[in-house]
Every structure is written in structure tokens, then in C-alpha cells.
Design an enzyme around this catalytic site. Structure first.
Site, PDB file in Angstrom:
ATOM      1  N   GLU A  17      37.347  37.585  35.462  1.00  0.00           N
ATOM      2  CA  GLU A  17      36.872  37.577  36.858  1.00  0.00           C
ATOM      3  C   GLU A  17      37.591  38.712  37.564  1.00  0.00           C
ATOM      4  OE1 GLU A  17      34.495  35.741  37.673  1.00  0.00           O
ATOM      5  OE2 GLU A  17      34.500  34.314  36.020  1.00  0.00           O
TER       6      GLU A  17
ATOM      7  N   CYS B 186      39.629  38.344  46.593  1.00  0.00           N
ATOM      8  CA  CYS B 186      38.551  39.055  45.913  1.00  0.00           C
ATOM      9  C   CYS B 186      37.263  38.901  46.695  1.00  0.00           C
ATOM     10  CB  CYS B 186      38.389  38.508  44.512  1.00  0.00           C
ATOM     11  SG  CYS B 186      38.250  36.723  44.523  1.00  0.00           S
TER      12      CYS B 186
HETATM   13  P1  NAD Z   1      46.080  42.639  38.245  1.00  0.00           P
HETATM   14  O1  NAD Z   1      44.917  42.980  37.392  1.00  0.00           O
HETATM   15  O2  NAD Z   1      47.003  43.716  38.591  1.00  0.00           O
HETATM   16  O3  NAD Z   1      46.937  41.500  37.564  1.00  0.00           O
HETATM   17  C1  NAD Z   1      46.373  40.298  37.115  1.00  0.00           C
HETATM   18  C2  NAD Z   1      47.204  39.752  35.970  1.00  0.00           C
HETATM   19  O4  NAD Z   1      47.053  40.607  34.868  1.00  0.00           O
HETATM   20  C3  NAD Z   1      48.688  39.682  36.252  1.00  0.00           C
HETATM   21  O5  NAD Z   1      49.207  38.509  35.697  1.00  0.00           O
HETATM   22  C4  NAD Z   1      49.220  40.906  35.528  1.00  0.00           C
HETATM   23  O6  NAD Z   1      50.567  40.753  35.143  1.00  0.00           O
HETATM   24  C5  NAD Z   1      48.320  40.946  34.323  1.00  0.00           C
HETATM   25  N1  NAD Z   1      48.218  42.249  33.669  1.00  0.00           N
HETATM   26  C6  NAD Z   1      48.400  43.475  34.193  1.00  0.00           C
HETATM   27  N2  NAD Z   1      48.191  44.431  33.268  1.00  0.00           N
HETATM   28  C7  NAD Z   1      47.854  43.800  32.122  1.00  0.00           C
HETATM   29  C8  NAD Z   1      47.499  44.224  30.830  1.00  0.00           C
HETATM   30  N3  NAD Z   1      47.445  45.497  30.508  1.00  0.00           N
HETATM   31  N4  NAD Z   1      47.219  43.297  29.906  1.00  0.00           N
HETATM   32  C9  NAD Z   1      47.244  41.996  30.201  1.00  0.00           C
HETATM   33  N5  NAD Z   1      47.578  41.517  31.419  1.00  0.00           N
HETATM   34  C10 NAD Z   1      47.873  42.420  32.375  1.00  0.00           C
HETATM   35  O7  NAD Z   1      45.475  41.932  39.551  1.00  0.00           O
HETATM   36  P2  NAD Z   1      46.261  41.322  40.787  1.00  0.00           P
HETATM   37  O8  NAD Z   1      46.817  42.422  41.601  1.00  0.00           O
HETATM   38  O9  NAD Z   1      47.171  40.239  40.366  1.00  0.00           O
HETATM   39  O10 NAD Z   1      45.060  40.621  41.575  1.00  0.00           O
HETATM   40  C11 NAD Z   1      44.234  41.321  42.427  1.00  0.00           C
HETATM   41  C12 NAD Z   1      42.893  41.589  41.781  1.00  0.00           C
HETATM   42  O11 NAD Z   1      42.339  40.376  41.310  1.00  0.00           O
HETATM   43  C13 NAD Z   1      41.863  42.150  42.725  1.00  0.00           C
HETATM   44  O12 NAD Z   1      41.145  43.156  42.093  1.00  0.00           O
HETATM   45  C14 NAD Z   1      40.970  40.960  43.007  1.00  0.00           C
HETATM   46  O13 NAD Z   1      39.672  41.294  43.414  1.00  0.00           O
HETATM   47  C15 NAD Z   1      40.998  40.260  41.728  1.00  0.00           C
HETATM   48  N6  NAD Z   1      40.668  38.851  41.881  1.00  0.00           N
HETATM   49  C16 NAD Z   1      39.452  38.431  41.433  1.00  0.00           C
HETATM   50  C17 NAD Z   1      39.094  37.098  41.589  1.00  0.00           C
HETATM   51  C18 NAD Z   1      37.766  36.602  41.103  1.00  0.00           C
HETATM   52  O14 NAD Z   1      37.595  35.399  41.017  1.00  0.00           O
HETATM   53  N7  NAD Z   1      36.826  37.456  40.780  1.00  0.00           N
HETATM   54  C19 NAD Z   1      39.977  36.217  42.202  1.00  0.00           C
HETATM   55  C20 NAD Z   1      41.225  36.698  42.623  1.00  0.00           C
HETATM   56  C21 NAD Z   1      41.558  38.014  42.435  1.00  0.00           C
END
Ligand code: NAD
Length: 975
Positions: A731, A765
Site C-alpha cells: 500500500e 496517505c
Molecule cells: P517508508 O517507505 O519510508 O517506510 C515504510 C517502512 O518501510 C518503514 O518501516 C521503513 O523502515 C521500511 N523500509 C524502508 N526502506 C526499506 C527497504 N529498502 N526495504 C524494506 N523496508 C524498508 O514510508 P514512511 O515514511 O514510513 O510512510 C510514509 C509513506 O507511506 C507515504 O508515501 C504514504 O503515502 C504511505 N502510506 C500509505 C498508506 C496506504 O494505505 N496506502 C498508508 C500510510 C502511509
């Protein structure tokens, strides 16, 4: 004769006398078409809703074609009982030339209708109305109508308008005896745009700052002011303002203030007693206007929608009975609270006459009040019988005023208000005078329990506010604690440390979480793999029961978990509370869903038995974001394990403490060791390592598009010896748009956009980051949005009244600041930088850009902060094209009152979650299953009926039950 019978007898006598006087009072007959319209509105609920909605939208329809189009869509040209000319114009409205005849005729007709209920649009008209009323022996109270106040600039203008009205009345009154005592009604919600039941003290202080000069001016002008009572959420604040300001030395001895109280609220009698005691202490009387209440439908709908206790009596007879009980209390204390009986109900009037008599009141000790334009015979009858009558006269611009009036008075689509208003005669004399017998609810057969959302706190009761405050105080002692990894149920020291801080006070350490390295990731994998056989073989009911136990514990500790979010994620109180409720919902909902799916599907035909079942896949990896640090994490994790998988939970490094505390809760709730392994650590290291590991079979990820798409790519790679293809549920982000149509209700749309764009500082999001506005209302919209944004209360979310806090960390602060600076090069930043940002903490001024080109980065890239771009559309179709001009498809919204446009949006607006005429954030589990498509994600909606299936493999088993011509009958009976 006992007391009750004697009183009833007297009420009947008064009522009969009144009814006789009504018949004798001669009034101008109403036009026949109006009577027909009202009668039809009462008889036909569908028509009533359409008619009220049409009157509501009419002021926004400046364009003739639009007006006629709305009319046709609202009523499908069914024979409306219009006056002759208007009807003729409408019948010919398909012809282009006729539109310009029909539309002005409709406007004129409704303006005429509006004038029947309003005292005029300018002061001079209102004065003429007052003089006319006085000549008929009636007094008045003027109610200055206006649009809802959505910003401090508007609140200030409203205050000025009030002061001008007072002075205008005083100056005119000097040479007109009919105006002896100016009398005004006032709505406090017009004086402060940020009323917040979470922080009543500040709301009261701010309102009193604007109310005080009005009351002092009223005193100086010899006027009387009555405060209207509004919706239930504001009730305490209104009462507090009234009591606070009138206890101040300069107003304490002023006897010309009043307040309205609503008999439909279950708590009104206690409130009245409280007011009476206060008035006795004050030593100077106040007036109490007893009304039934104009927001019955609203209060009922809002309470039911949120799962809150309904604050109003649910049956009319209960309100009627309460009205009489309240009257009794008022008359018993008439020297401290002088009663104003505001009703058109003959029984209530007769009851008041009787009680006044029994309490020994003289004619001047109380008064009746009625609405302008309604029940005119009744008004005249009262005056003829020698009672004092005051007419409540709304005054303001005619058509917008009418719309406002509709909302205030007639929005109760039950039609009861219309009946009570005396617009039409109903019932026989005896019916109307019958004693209200409160209806007692029969115990109802309850339907079998289904999923119910956990209600969020309403926060109007101090107990709710105190509980969260206490939780905040309690967790102070636990700040800075260390949280280990949990592998196979055991605490394990990390290879590194993640220090989590409070974004509102970066020097406050919330906790220190252990960070895992790859070898610990391997250990976690082993533990999860070992736990899999036992956990997956448990009956689904046992796994579901574990989730439900966790839900119960979380419910018990909801305030503490909300408190942790306030400190660690910078969420304000309501957002934090809602996040915890969503987590509780996920646990309960997926428990039920797992049980539902476990039943599988059975299809039997002669000689053949087919079963479709779902089997767990193995070890799941859950990678969670920080912005819903509990809800999203809980949702993904609960789905993974209730399906029979075991899991490795990797929280965001920005919010590991909330995750760690939830892990502790799961253990206490009886989750067997190894089923969930808690493994904070750098995403790009352990996260990426585990995602690529062949022993992981499902990845549940929510986060950014970049990371998500990388994980999707990883998921398709087969490692050496890997015997399955990973399922990746990702997501991702959004670039969500709200369309504001030319006929949108801006009083609703502005707060909706502000909440959608700036709730949790735009770090959702689902946040609105593009607002697409019809060019005809563009400039007004931008100005009101700018002022409303500027009025947001900014500060440390720890304080309950703050609604706008810091962004999550220093990096986000720098990045978003950079986006704003770049944006200034290509578009117009309409909001000013706030000068009241707290000095420490990652605060930013909320930013609104106008004049944004559709393909500019501001309109295309996810910013994930408090920045929103306004785009201009030529018409609705153009707005839809602009809305779909993005690679994301997560949430979207439309504010429009045109049925055909809403229909069109349903069909072509490409988003996973479309919201019509409401904010676009805050999806609820089960009610609004959530998730998008295009670059916003690959996965079935979280909190929806298809979600769990992604964590399982469907298996179909077919058995041939035919053996040598001998087969069980379909259904399995071998008889
Ligand atoms: P992010 O992608 O930076 O991090 C999300 C998670 O992924 C964290 O736990 C992070 O440590 C991990 N991560 C980072 N790099 C990784 C890798 N290479 N491999 C595996 N895991 C990794 O996102 P964020 O800053 O935590 O959240 C914000 C983003 O999330 C925004 O883009 C937002 O739109 C999205 N979001 C989407 C939804 C939805 O339901 N569509 C809901 C909430 C947030």
C-alpha cells in the site's frame, strides 16, 4: 379531584380558549400553492428532502442554466405545485430561451417564500417589520443570519456586524417608540471559528473576548441579548460563556441577558437547575428561552454514526413531556430566571398558561416567543388574549438567509418541525391538547452480534478528557525506557539502538529500541518458522480469540496508547484516539473475517463433493510506516497471524516505542512465543534483507512508492532453492484531489478541505494535496481557505486544544520546507508564514498554493506534509480530467450538490476511496475498506472482505463420492 386531574382540566380550558381565539383571529390567507407544497412536504419524505436540499443549494446557483438543470435533476419535473407563471416557465425550460425566463421566476418565487419567514435583508426592512409587529401588539427579537464562520477573519466580521446592528437599532430607536428595547439573538459559534470541546477553557476565553464588547454595547444601547443554543458538542461551552461573562463586574447587575435551552436534550433539566442556582448566586435575573430544539435529526444521526449515546429524547412525546417538566422548573424560579416560552405547540402553550397561573405569575413575568412567518393566527390569538408575545425575526440577505434557515429549522426531515411550526393545521382540538405520554421502548430482539466499530471519544465529558490527560501524565515516568527485540518470545539485545524522540520537543527521548542486524533477522526467521506448524494447526477460533483478547486489552489501555502516539508521533488528541480505535477495529474485524473464511465453500452435486479452503502460507514479513504507527501495523500484523501465518514485525524506526508496547500487549494477551517476532531495524538493511529471504512467503508493506515498488520487484525474484513465489501486498502513496464544484456548499467544503489537507499535518496517505476548484467560485474559495488555514491552532499536540502539530522529524521538515520554497517559484503561496510557531519542534506553517499548473511537481508528487495545491477548472468535466491526471489513485473527493455530477464522479473518478460531500480522510474499518490502485498500491482493501485472502492460498478439494453406482444424496445423507 386530584392535582393532576385539576391541572389537566385547566390546561384543557386554556387550550380550548386559545383554539377559539385562533379561529377568531383573521389572518391573510396563504397562497394555495404554498399550502400544497407544505402538505406534500409533510406527506412525502422523499420530496421533503429534495425540496429542502433544493432551497439549500439555490443561493449558489447564479447561472440560469445551472438553476434549471438542478431543478430538473432534483424533481425530475414532477408536477410541482408552483405558482402558475413559474410552472409555465419550467415546463418550457428545455427550450434555451425559456431558461432565462424560468430561472428568474423560480428565484422570485422562492425569494417571495423566503420573505415570509425573514424580516428583511437590510436594517431598514427589518425595522419596517418590527414596526408592523408592534402595531399588532407584538415584540421582536432579531436574529442576524449569515454563513457559517470558518475562520477568525469571518468571526471578526460577524462581531462587527453585530455591533453595527446594535448601534443601528439604537440610533433609529431614538426617534421611533416602537423600537423601545432592541432585542437580539446571537449564536456563539459565529464568534469563534475554532471551538473545540477538547479545550473548553480556551474556547470560552476566545468567545468571551468577542462576546464581551457585544454585551457591553447592548447594555449601553439598552438592548436585550439572548444566546442561542446550538449543537450538543458546544452546549457546555455556550453555557460556560454565558455564566462566565455575566459574572464579570461590569455585567453582573445587567438584567437583560438570556439564553435558549433545548427541551429535546435528555440533560436539559439538570442544566436548568444548574443555571437557576447560578442565577440565584449572581443575584440579577436572566431570561431563559425554552425551545424544543432545532437539530434533532443532526444530533441523532451524528451520535448513531459514531456509536455514541444519542443525547436527545428519541420520541417526540418524551420531548413534549420534558418541555412541560422544564416549564414547571422555570415557573417555580421565575424571579431568578424569567421564562420565555418558545413554542407553536398549543398543548405547551396551554400548559404554560396553567403553570404560570398556578405559580401566581403576572402577565409581564413571562412571555411567549414564536417564529416570524409561522402560525400567525396563533400569534394574534395570544395577543388578543392579553399575553406578551415576542416574534423571532431572522434577518439577512434573503436567499442565503433562507438556506440558513432551512438548515437551522427545517433540516429535521422527520417533518415534525414543520408540524410544530403551525404552518399547517393538523389534528383535532382534543388531539392537540392531549397530555404527552412518554413512550417506553419495548425491549427489542437484538440481531446476532456483528462487527461494530470502536467509537472514538467524543471528548465533551470531562471524564474522557481527564482520562487521556492522566494517561499522558502516567507515561512520563516511562519515557526513555529501553525496548529489546523479541525473538521466539524472548527479549534479545539489539546490534544497534534506535532513539525515538518527540517531534514536538526533540530533546525529549520517548524510548530507545534495540535495532536488529541480519544475523538476528535470521534468528527471528528460525523462530517464526518453528512456531508455524503449531500456530497454523490451531483451530481458527483460537487464533481469533487471541486477537479478540488483544483487542480487549487495547480497549482497556486505549488512552495510554493514544498518549504514546501524541508524544512519539506528534498526533493531536483526536487523531491519536482514532488511530487506537482503528487498531482495535482491525483486531476484531479480522478475527471475524478469519472465522468467516474458515467455513470455506462447499458445493455438492450428485456423486461429487467440492470444498474450497484457505491455507496459511508460512512466515510473513510486516513492514509498517510511522504515520499510523499503531493502526496500520496492527492491521497488517493481525491479518498475517489470524490467517495462520507467523510473522516478523518491522516497525518504522520513527515510531518503534508504540510498536514495542503493542508487542508487549500481544504477549500479555497470550500470543504463543515465536508467532510474532519483534524486529526493529533499518529498513534498507534488515528490512530489505528479510524481504529478499527465501523463507518469507508474504510481505505486507505500507509506506512510500519507492520502497513499495522495490519490494514488489524483490518479491518476484526467486532465490536459490526457493519453492514459492512471494505474495507482496504493498500500500503506497497518493496525490489525492478534492473537486469543488460551482454549487458546492463552501461552509461545508472549507472545513472539509482543511481537515483533509492539514489533519495530522498532511501526513496521511489519504491527505488532500490537490484542490480542484470551479473557476466561478475559485477566488472566494481560495480566500476562505486561506483564512481558515490561517486560523488553525498550532502547538504541541500534548495540549488538548492544538489541532496542528509538528511534522515527524528534522529530515521531513527540511524536505517540506524545500518543496515550499521551490513552489514559490512556480505558483502563488497564498498563506502567510505563521509567526506563532513554537520555537522548538519540527513545526511548519500550513501552506496553500494557488495558480498551480496541472503538471507541476506541486500537483504531481506526493509531499506528505502540510502543503496543498489549488488548481482551477473550467467546468466539472475538466475538473474530473485534472483529478485523474496523476499516477496515483488512492482517495478523492467531490463537493457538489448536483446529482448528475455526483453520478458522473462515481463513474469516472479513478480512486480507491471516493468521498462525496465529506472529508477524504478517516476511513473506518469495514465501513470504508481502504486502499488504492495505479501507483497507490497492489492489494485488496485493508479492513475489507477480500483482505485476508491475500495471506492465504486457496485450495479446492474435489471428492468423487460415487462408488460402484452407490452415492450419498447431495448434502451428505446416505439415506
Ligand atoms: P517508508 O517507505 O519510508 O517506510 C515504510 C517502512 O518501510 C518503514 O518501516 C521503513 O523502515 C521500511 N523500509 C524502508 N526502506 C526499506 C527497504 N529498502 N526495504 C524494506 N523496508 C524498508 O514510508 P514512511 O515514511 O514510513 O510512510 C510514509 C509513506 O507511506 C507515504 O508515501 C504514504 O503515502 C504511505 N502510506 C500509505 C498508506 C496506504 O494505505 N496506502 C498508508 C500510510 C502511509
Amino acid at each position: 379531584m386530584n392535582g393532576i386531574t385539576a391541572t389537566e382540566e385547566r390546561i384543557h380550558q386554556h387550550g380550548t380558549r386559545l383554539q377559539k381565539a385562533v379561529r377568531a383571529a383573521e389572518e391573510k390567507p396563504r397562497p394555495a400553492w404554498l399550502d400544497t407544497l407544505v402538505l406534500r412536504a409533510i406527506a412525502d419524505p422523499g420530496f421533503r428532502v429534495q425540496a429542502l436540499r433544493f432551497i439549500d443549494v439555490l443561493p449558489a446557483l447564479q447561472d440560469d442554466n445551472e438553476l434549471v438543470a438542478h431543478l430538473q435533476e432534483y424533481f425530475h419535473a414532477t408536477g410541482l405545485p408552483w405558482p402558475v407563471f413559474t410552472g409555465w416557465g419550467l415546463r418550457h425550460s428545455d427550450a434555451p430561451w425559456a431558461v432565462h425566463i424560468a430561472a428568474p421566476l423560480v428565484r422570485a418565487t422562492l425569494r417571495g417564500l423566503a420573505r415570509r419567514f425573514m424580516g428583511g435583508s437590510q436594517l431598514q426592512h427589518a425595522l419596517d417589520t418590527i414596526v408592523r409587529l408592534r402595531s399588532r401588539g407584538m415584540q421582536y427579537s432579531l436574529d442576524l443570519l449569515g454563513e457559517a464562520v470558518v475562520s477568525e477573519a469571518e468571526a471578526e466580521r460577524y462581531q462587527q456586524a453585530y455591533l453595527e446592528l446594535l448601534h443601528g437599532l439604537r440610533d433609529t430607536g431614538a426617534d421611533n417608540d416602537s423600537l423601545d428595547q432592541p432585542n437580539l439573538s446571537l449564536k456563539l459559534s459565529s464568534l469563534y471559528s475554532q471551538i473545540n470541546p477538547l479545550d473548553p477553557a480556551t474556547s470560552v476565553e476566545k468567545i468571551c473576548e468577542r462576546l464581551r464588547p457585544i454585551l457591553l454595547a447592548a447594555r449601553e444601547c439598552g438592548a436585550r441579548i439572548t444566546l442561542d443554543m446550538e449543537q450538543y458538542d458546544f452546549r457546555h461551552i455556550v453555557l460556560q460563556c454565558f455564566m462566565t461573562v455575566l459574572m464579570e463586574p461590569e455585567l453582573r447587575d445587567w438584567p437583560h441577558a438570556g439564553i435558549a435551552m433545548q427541551a429535546y436534550l435528555c440533560e436539559t433539566r439538570e442544566d436548568l437547575q444548574w443555571l437557576i442556582d447560578w442565577a440565584v448566586e449572581r443575584g440579577t435575573p436572566v431570561q431563559l428561552r425554552l425551545v424544543r430544539g432545532a437539530y434533532w435529526d443532526y444530533e441523532t444521526v451524528i451520535a448513531r454514526q459514531h456509536g455514541w449515546e444519542v443525547p436527545v429524547w428519541e420520541h417526540k412525546a418524551q420531548t413534549d413531556a420534558n418541555y412541560e417538566a422544564c416549564l414547571e422548573l422555570l415557573f417555580a424560579h421565575h424571579s431568578s430566571v424569567s421564562p420565555a416560552i418558545a413554542t407553536h405547540n398549543v398543548r405547551s402553550l396551554a400548559c404554560a398558561m396553567t403553570q404560570a397561573e398556578q405559580a401566581g405569575l403576572a402577565g409581564d413575568d413571562f412571555e411567549f416567543q414564536m417564529l416570524y412567518g409561522m402560525a400567525d393566527e396563533l400569534k394574534q390569538a395570544l395577543v388578543n388574549l392579553g399575553y406578551r408575545l415576542r416574534v423571532y425575526v431572522p434577518y439577512g440577505e434573503t436567499l442565503p438567509g433562507m438556506a440558513y434557515l432551512v438548515r437551522r429549522l427545517l433540516e429535521n426531515t422527520s417533518g415534525q418541525t414543520i408540524l410544530d411550526s403551525g404552518m399547517v393545521a393538523t389534528g383535532t382540538g382534543a388531539d392537540l391538547l392531549a397530555r404527552p405520554v412518554p413512550w417506553i421502548a419495548e425491549p427489542q430482539q437484538r440481531p446476532p452480534p456483528t462487527f461494530q466499530n470502536q467509537p472514538v471519544h467524543r471528548f465533551i465529558r470531562s471524564a474522557e478528557r481527564n482520562a487521556l490527560q492522566q494517561a499522558l501524565n502516567e507515561i512520563k515516568t516511562e519515557l526513555g525506557r529501553e525496548y529489546p527485540l523479541i525473538i521466539g518470545g524472548d527479549p534479545v539485545s539489539g546490534a544497534g539502538r534506535i532513539t525515538s524522540i518527540n517531534p514536538a520537543r526533540p530533546d525529549e527521548i520517548i524510548g530507545v529500541a534495540a535495532a536488529a542486524n541480519r544475523s538476528q533477522a535470521d534468528q527471528a526467521l528460525t523462530a517464526a518458522t518453528e512456531a508455524f506448524p503449531g500456530w497454523s494447526r490451531l483451530p481458527v477460533t483460537e487464533r481469533a480469540a487471541t486477537l479478540r483478547r488483544a483487542a480487549l486489552r487495547l480497549t482497556e489501555q486505549r488512552d495510554r496508547f493514544a498518549a504514546w502516539q501524541i508524544l512519539e508521533a506528534g498526533k493531536h488528541w483526536r487523531e491519536a484516539d482514532a488511530d487506537v480505535c482503528e487498531a482495535i477495529d482491525f483486531l476484531n474485524y479480522y478475527a471475524g473475517e478469519a472465522e468467516r473464511l474458515a467455513a470455506g465453500q462447499v458445493v455438492t452435486v450428485d456423486g461429487e463433493h467440492n470444498e474450497l479452503n484457505y491455507h496459511p502460507r508460512g512466515v510473513g514479513l510486516v513492514i509498517a510506516p510511522w504515520n499510523f504507527p499503531l493502526a496500520i501495523l496492527t492491521g497488517m500484523l493481525a491479518a498475517t497471524i489470524v490467517s495462520g501465518n507467523t510473522a516478523i514485525l518491522k516497525p518504522s524506526s520513527l515510531t518503534p516505542v508504540i510498536a514495542a508496547r503493542f508487542m508487549e500487549l500481544l504477549q500479555v494477551a497470550g500470543l504463543p512465543p515465536g508467532v510474532v517476532n519483534f524486529l526493529p531495524g533499518p529498513g534498507e538493511d534488515v528490512g530489505a534483507y528479510l524481504a529478499a529471504h527465501p523463507d518469507i512467503s508474504v510481505i505486507a508493506f505500507t509506506g512510500s512508492r519507492d520502497v513499495g515498488s522495490r519490494l514488489l520487484a524483490t518479491g518476484t525474484q526467486l532465490a536459490d532453492g526457493q519453492g514459492h513465489v512471494k505474495r507482496v501486498i504493498a500500500e503506497m502513496g497518493g496525490k489525492n484531489a478534492i473537486i469543488i464544484d460551482a454549487d458546492a456548499d463552501l461552509d461545508d467544503a472549507i472545513p472539509g478541505v482543511v481537515q483533509s489537507a492539514f489533519g495530522y499535518q498532511g501526513q496521511k496517505c489519504s491527505a488532500a494535496s490537490r484542490i480542484i476548484v470551479h473557476r466561478r467560485i475559485h477566488d472566494v474559495f481560495v480566500e476562505r481557505l486561506r483564512d481558515a488555514t490561517h486560523s488553525l491552532v498550532i502547538g504541541d499536540p500534548r495540549e488538548p486544544g492544538q489541532v496542528f502539530g509538528p511534522v515527524i522529524d528534522a529530515a521531513a521538515h527540511t524536505r517540506i520546507q524545500g518543496v515550499i520554497e521551490q513552489g514559490k517559484q512556480v505558483a502563488q503561496l497564498v498563506t502567510e508564514g505563521r509567526t506563532d510557531l513554537p520555537e522548538t519542534g519540527y513545526y511548519l506553517s500550513p501552506a496553500v498554493f494557488a495558480g498551480v499548473a496541472p503538471d507541476d511537481a506541486l500537483a504531481q508528487e506526493e509531499i506528505f506534509g502540510p502543503v496543498t495545491a489549488v488548481l482551477q477548472a473550467d467546468d466539472f468535466e475538466h475538473a474530473l480530467v485534472l483529478a485523474n491526471n496523476t499516477r496515483y489513485a488512492l482517495t478523492g473527493g467531490v463537493y457538489s450538490r448536483r446529482p448528475a455530477h455526483l453520478e458522473r464522479a462515481r463513474a469516472v473518478f479513478q480512486v480507491g476511496n471516493l468521498y462525496l460531500n465529506r472529508k477524504i480522510t478517516g476511513a473506518l474499518v469495514a465501513r470504508q475498506p481502504f486502499g488504492g490502485f495505479k501507483l497507490s498500491g497492489v492489494g485488496s482493501k485493508a479492513g475489507g472482505p477480500d483482505y485476508l485472502k491475500q495471506f492465504m492460498d486457496p485450495v479446492c478439494i474435489t471428492e468423487n463420492t460415487l462408488r460402484r453406482g452407490f452415492a450419498p444424496a447431495p448434502g451428505g445423507n446416505e439415506s
